[in-house]
Design an enzyme around this catalytic site. Structure first.
Site, mmCIF file in Angstrom:
data_model
loop_
_atom_site.group_PDB
_atom_site.id
_atom_site.type_symbol
_atom_site.label_atom_id
_atom_site.label_comp_id
_atom_site.label_asym_id
_atom_site.label_seq_id
_atom_site.Cartn_x
_atom_site.Cartn_y
_atom_site.Cartn_z
ATOM 1 N N HIS A 1 0.860 -1.186 0.000
ATOM 2 C CA HIS A 1 0.000 0.000 0.000
ATOM 3 C C HIS A 1 0.891 1.230 0.000
ATOM 4 O O HIS A 1 2.063 1.159 0.313
ATOM 5 C CB HIS A 1 -0.987 0.023 1.171
ATOM 6 N N ARG B 1 0.031 13.961 5.688
ATOM 7 C CA ARG B 1 -0.486 15.200 6.273
ATOM 8 C C ARG B 1 -0.375 16.366 5.298
ATOM 9 O O ARG B 1 0.623 16.510 4.598
ATOM 10 C CB ARG B 1 0.302 15.558 7.544
ATOM 11 N N ASN C 1 1.439 7.451 14.784
ATOM 12 C CA ASN C 1 0.612 7.579 15.989
ATOM 13 C C ASN C 1 1.156 8.762 16.804
ATOM 14 O O ASN C 1 1.997 8.611 17.688
ATOM 15 C CB ASN C 1 0.635 6.281 16.809
ATOM 16 N N ARG D 1 -3.054 18.204 17.897
ATOM 17 C CA ARG D 1 -2.040 17.630 16.987
ATOM 18 C C ARG D 1 -1.420 18.817 16.255
ATOM 19 O O ARG D 1 -2.047 19.428 15.411
ATOM 20 C CB ARG D 1 -2.768 16.696 16.017
#
Ligand SMILES: [Fe+2]
Length: 613
Positions: A12, A421, A309, A524
């Site tokens: 992937h 991101r 994470n 975050r």
């Protein structure tokens, strides 16, 4: 000049990376071009882009490096099957032809994919060696402990190593089927999310729950040693031979079958998420401490899917023994392409690392960019109404006014980010002070579950005023979670949340920046500097000058299930197909009321073109 192409593919997140004399010239994931999330095919388009960016053809490549060793992976498959046979026969019978036809003959496949133009040799690296190289070589450290954690490579699922100068060496490993990444994926599956995609949703759900199953997980599923090594009881899992992640014994232990995808989330699902997150953090912390004990380094670098994470990463920074942490932004398998290329450059060609200020990923803005001329051509062809803003200052003023008025703005500037991101290159922005921003973006634009928090892009020099990021650390890649400082929390909000169940907590305003504050008061964080992204920094600074708030809501420019937009055309389609109010593509500004509205069937068709993740 030496040109090395790094590749990851066939599992992937396929990607390509190009190094020229060791410098990272271009990096991109295949999904951005094909518009298929986590695309696993040979990264044909990403390779073409990398070559074009460098002005090369495949003939000019000196080396091509691949991020794992297919024969070792195949032997792991065969050994696993032999151990569990006849269980899993169907799965293996289905997989074998693909291995025989292509995966065991990658040089031949690559030759073909590169149009027969490449004449050099192929370099194959260990999967975790590629992760480790991608973590250490681009980092700002001359010396660091290395921690890699993922689902599985060939045999390794976690490694500890050490990097110094232009060498890395791995000294410890945990082997398949014992895998922290696969434990997390098992709970991702069990709580009704898609494996290899929904793990970050489980992390986002965890703060709503209580870790009441954590002791049960530790007692039955995973036995954790003080040094972070662990053993997993395979009777509870089905990933070795089945098409599911968890076994009937797992379902009996937790008292129910897996949650149906898209069904209502219950407090129990949230408690399960909180429980696996707690166990994951425990293992991450213990591994980090052991890495420190082995290396005595002040610095830690991380990669592998589990390094995404960011809650666990934040705890390592706060509680672990390291002074500095750097996490490679494409920490999952896409980043393996980077690591493979760097192994070729530093280990095979024995080239030294060049001294660079900061890290060598340059903000991760390593993908395609588009000229104003190209953009206007696209906008005109699509009959879009746009305003050309020749002065950056006028553009920033206009965008800040829109944000202050509560609008949600698509922001497309410069090169596309490498990694999952959005960091101000392909982002959707909003005002973090408004309690409505989170819901508006989730429901009207992303078309997704409203429990997911957004991240703040904060001016680096103001980060500490709002967030408790230890050691005044940087978080340029949005991979560290830190608490919102007490003085920005709203008095009484914890009490108001304590009487509520699950997602109802989201309706309680918790801080002065509610849209970026999770229900556990965490955020975050992306710290933004003028060096990494000048225009984005100046936009946030202009917003700060007008509002007193030094941050914006930053979420990726896409809808649910869609890869982040790559081209102006992708951005325009997303803008028109959603409730986004304005769009900035380089110097062009588009306002929604001025555009010809799409018909309901066009909007529905756009949404349907991406499988739910
Ligand atoms: Fe991996």
């Amino acid at each position: 000049m030496s040109a090395i192409l790094g590749l990851s593919a066939f599992y992937h997140d396929s990607a390509a990376v190009l190094l020229q004399d060791g410098r990272i010239v271009a990096a991109a994931q295949e999904e951005r071009f094909t518009r298929r999330k986590h695309d696993h095919h040979f990264p044909q388009h990403a390779v073409a882009y990398c070559l074009q960016e460098a002005g090369l053809t495949a003939t000019d490549l000196d080396h091509v490096a691949f991020y794992d060793r297919p024969r070792a992976k195949f032997s792991r498959l065969i050994e696993t099957f032999t151990a569990i046979a006849p269980r899993g026969f169907g799965t293996y019978a289905k997989a074998l032809p693909l291995w025989m036809k292509s995966k065991l003959h990658l040089p031949r496949e690559f030759d073909r994919a590169l149009g027969g133009q490449y004449r050099g040799r192929y370099i194959f690296t260990d999967h975790h060696e590629a992760h480790a190289a991608s973590a250490f070589f681009p980092s700002p450290f001359d010396e660091a402990a290395i921690l890699t954690l993922d689902g599985a490579g060939e045999w390794s699922t976690a490694t500890i190593g050490h990097g110094r100068g232009s060498r890395i060496a791995l000294s410890r490993e945990i082997r398949f089927p014992h895998s922290l990444g696969l434990l997390y994926s098992a709970f991702t599956y069990y709580t009704g999310f898609r494996v290899n995609s929904g793990e970050y949703k489980v992390m986002g759900l965890a703060p709503y729950g209580e870790p009441r199953f954590a002791a049960m997980i530790r007692e039955h599923l995973i036995h954790i040693q003080d040094d972070g090594s662990f053993w997993m009881d395979q009777e509870y899992f089905n990933y070795c031979g089945g098409v599911t992640m968890t076994s009937d014994k797992f379902h009996r232990l937790f008292g129910a079958p897996p949650r149906d995808p898209e069904s209502l989330l219950t407090q129990r699902d949230m408690d399960l998420a909180a429980s696996v997150q707690a166990v994951c953090e425990e293992v991450m912390l213990k591994c980090a401490r052991h890495a420190h004990a082995l290396t005595k380094s002040r610095n830690l670098v991380m990669a592998g899917g589990v390094a995404l994470n960011c809650v666990g990463n934040g705890r390592i920074l706060r509680e672990g023994p390291f002074e500095n942490i750097w996490i490679q932004p494409a920490a999952g398998d896409a980043g393996g392409a980077l690591g493979a290329a760097q192994i070729a450059w530093h280990h095979v060609l024995r080239q030294p690392r060049a001294a660079e200020a900061g890290d060598s990923l340059r903000g991760s803005y390593l993908g395609p960019s588009f000229s104003n001329e190209d953009i206007r051509h696209t906008l005109t062809a699509r009959k879009a109404v746009y305003h050309r803003q020749d002065s950056e200052s006028c553009l920033l003023d206009r965008v800040v006014e829109l944000l202050l008025a509560g609008n949600v703005v698509g922001w497309f500037q410069g090169r596309m980010e490498f990694g999952p991101r959005a960091l101000g290159g392909r982002s959707i922005l909003g005002d973090p002070r408004s309690p409505k921003t989170q819901q508006v973006i989730n429901v009207k634009i992303k078309f997704r579950e409203s429990f997911r928090p957004f991240a703040p892009s904060v001016l680096r020099e103001h980060c500490q005023e709002y967030f408790d990021l230890p050691h005044d650390a940087d978080s340029p890649y949005m991979l560290l979670v830190a608490p919102v400082r007490e003085e920005h929390r709203l008095p009484g909000s914890a009490d108001r949340m304590s009487g509520l169940q699950g997602i109802d907590k989201l309706n309680v305003q918790r801080s002065s920046v509610p849209s970026v504050t999770h229900v556990d008061y965490s955020a975050r964080i992306q710290t933004v500097t003028p060096e990494a992204n000048g225009r984005y920094y100046r936009l946030i600074k202009r917003f700060y000058e007008r509002s007193g708030c030094p941050m914006l809501v930053n979420t990726s420019f896409n809808i649910r299930g869609e890869p982040i937009v790559c081209t102006p055309d992708d951005a325009l389609r997303c803008f028109l197909g959603t409730g986004m109010d304005a769009l900035v593509i380089e110097d062009s500004l588009l306002l929604k009321p001025e555009q010809q509205a799409l018909g309901d069937s066009d909007v529905a068709g756009y949404k349907r073109s991406f499988a739910l993740d």
